[in-house]
Scaffold this active site. Sequence first.
Site: not given
Length: 842
Positions: A528, A328
């Site tokens: 997020e 990621d």
Amino acid sequence: MALDSGLGRRIAACLCVGWALIGFSAFAKSQDASTIHPELWAAAPSGVLIRPEIETRIDQLLGQMTLDEKIGQMVQADIDAITPEDLKHYKLGSILAGGYAAPGHNVRSTPQAWLDLVDAYARAEVEPDGSGRKPVPILFGIDAVHGHAKIIGATIFPHNVALGAMRDPALMVKIGRATAEEVAATGIDWAFAPTLAVVRDPRWGRSYESYSEDPRLVASYATSMVTGLQGEIGTSDFMAPGHVLASAKHFLGDGGTENGRDQGLNVASEQVLANVHGAGYPAAIAAGTLSVMASYHSWQGTKMHAHHALLTDVLKGRFGFDGFAVGDWNAQEEIPGCTKFNCPETILAGIDMIMAPDSWKQIYENTLAEARSGEIPAARIDDAVRRILRAKALAGLLDEPLPKDRLAAGKFDRIGSAEHRAIAREAVRKSLVLLKNQHGLLPLKPQSKLLVTGPGADDIGVQAGGWTVDWQGDHNSNADFPGATSIYAGIKNAVTAAGGTATLSPDGSFTDRPDVAIVVFGEKPYAEFEGDLETLEFSPADRSALALLRKLHAQKIPVVAVFLSGRVIWVNRELNASDAFVAAWLPGSEGEGIADVLFTKPDGGVAYDFTGKLGFSWPRTAMPVRFDAADKPVDPLFPRGYGLSYHSHTELALLPEDPKPAADRGQPGTIFQAGHPTAPYSIYLVDDLAQIRMTTKLMPSPNGAATVALVNDGQAAIAWSGTGAATLKIAKKADDLSGFAKAGGAVSIRYRVDNAPASSVSFELICGETCKAALDATPIFKSAPVGRWQTIDIPLACFAEKGGDLTKVEAPFALKTDGLFGLTIASVTLHKEAVGAICPGV
Ligand code: BGC
Ligand code: BGC
């Protein structure tokens, strides 16, 4: 360029200073998670991606490729930090368009501009490099997580939380297929989807990316979504034109972090990790997912990106995954001993391709050096590259024409096509969950006189949520969504056709008394960690929607609440103030789907009944529903699977209006308290090398100039090592604090000096990338008695005098120094009246 491959290891040396200073020993890895019990993990049927002719071709390719070329394949850069020109020299394996990246830095670019851009990169990559061989084509990835939603005019599907409520795996395949077609139309190869998180604490800001708290539902959707995106494994449809690579993410256990903290700590047992959080992966792998993205979080003390046992033994061993594991966004920087520029640990653990958006050049050089020195064994590199080449070969990329010449590319009429929008509208209808319908208020007659109000009524940006146009999705207006329909517009269409009226009234006022009011409200877009919450109380800082519901209710106007949210959340007060309550989640671009269900046909017959059922347990208080040892949710308000229909005759009694948060959670004005930043605030460490967000209990700044520890008794201890300047900051998305500052508002810090500062110290307020104000704090900390607790109040207005813009404050508190200094902080709060406080340093 100084590409310091020894940096990581030197940090370890600096750290010792911190350890000695503030006694970090309690934070050493608590458990040994380096081995696992294979028998606890489902064995997936392996070999679905293995074709002998492709393996032979890869053998040949690997035999010809130089080490530089192999390492290039293992690196992915972000288009914001790499040009097509760069690709002529650096033959990377992949590029992505991150949340804010777009052609010409314009997130509102046309599909044609996207195709041009993708094509330019792809062409540059395959330009002859002097080797006499054809370079390996590049893979271009994007976060098409609810449709190709970064692209203007795309079909935006409901977010996953909604799709879970729909319980329709067949429609999921269609959604995946439609998404893939729109992605392929822009020449892009790869969608970073589906998210297979099994979320257990909806305070997590990414809850809307999760289909359900139920592992079985996640597993069934994993099959559908991978099949939709990539085509059916084992048939000629697999990766045929119009399909794109999928990426099952985020491996493994992202939905199980403590307190729902993004990138935080998952402490589940191995059994729970396997059975609950791991459930989607064998399904995705069996369906042929070509990639799996690793997660930012830690399991039992080890970051997933460094977790050999899970990435290699479980994913590639037990689960038999033959595609590639992608990291990621700079996640390697959170591994102890690594920086975003250098991290052999993550490759050794099993990451095949590093997502290194802005750090690609250094990580490429450093990894190459480590491959040459043997620190990363050749076999590991060949395995990683084999997996990447396998995915490219299966996707047809090795032989496919360049993006612009592809069959599926340039078909812009597929983007937001009527057919795709019909699929999205069906998904909206099927995902609505009816929580309350007093005296059968719904369905409404379309001949009614309606008042439509609330902040979400005519706002497609709000109904689409995060990961829309850009990362946070919080700067969008209806003009950004050509072809889309707001909820109000959908209602208006439905009633006007039948002879009714729908009046949009932003503040809920009216001249002509309506028969019914529809109030559309909910969460504002986030993505997020910016969406992390401290408690599940809905909108404690802004009660305007509740006031609106109550005002209409008090006027005895029947109220239908249409609630837009990325998660299940505590809304007892709003439920009490409504006659009917619909959980509509984040429905996306097709707002008419809501009117489809709310209204009868003109003749009074039911057009579409409610069929949506909760994929998550709805909380009874502001704290998340717990799961017992048998994995059963304990005492939810509405259980998973709940949802009324027009045949139910359930009346909902008045609900208690005390949210009952835990004592250490969500006190008003808190920024840091009880050993954690108050969500969505995060602690960041910034030094000359980079900035890092703190996601473990002990974290050094990127170059080791300072180290922060969250200590057991609820404090944050920070030790500056004196090796350069470093800043500790507590920040979130910008807030307008100008009114608060005018009213005398101050930031109040309770602290203890552990080690007097050797150099100057300053308080900072940060108001954007290039906006900050500093106040000299040196005299305060130099004169403070060592080891004694003190409190200081700094009026926010002091920062305005130093050029700070109080209308966009990201960090109301930051502390910078460049010499040795040790400080422990017990709390940081914003409080209204700082009597007698003066500006420091004046
Ligand atoms: C997210 C991923 C995403 C990636 C690329 C990360 O921050 O965690 O889900 O795919 O960025 O944008
Ligand atoms: C990027 C996103 C990424 C996020 C991670 C953003 O700046 O645009 O793609 O997921 O950072 O922190």
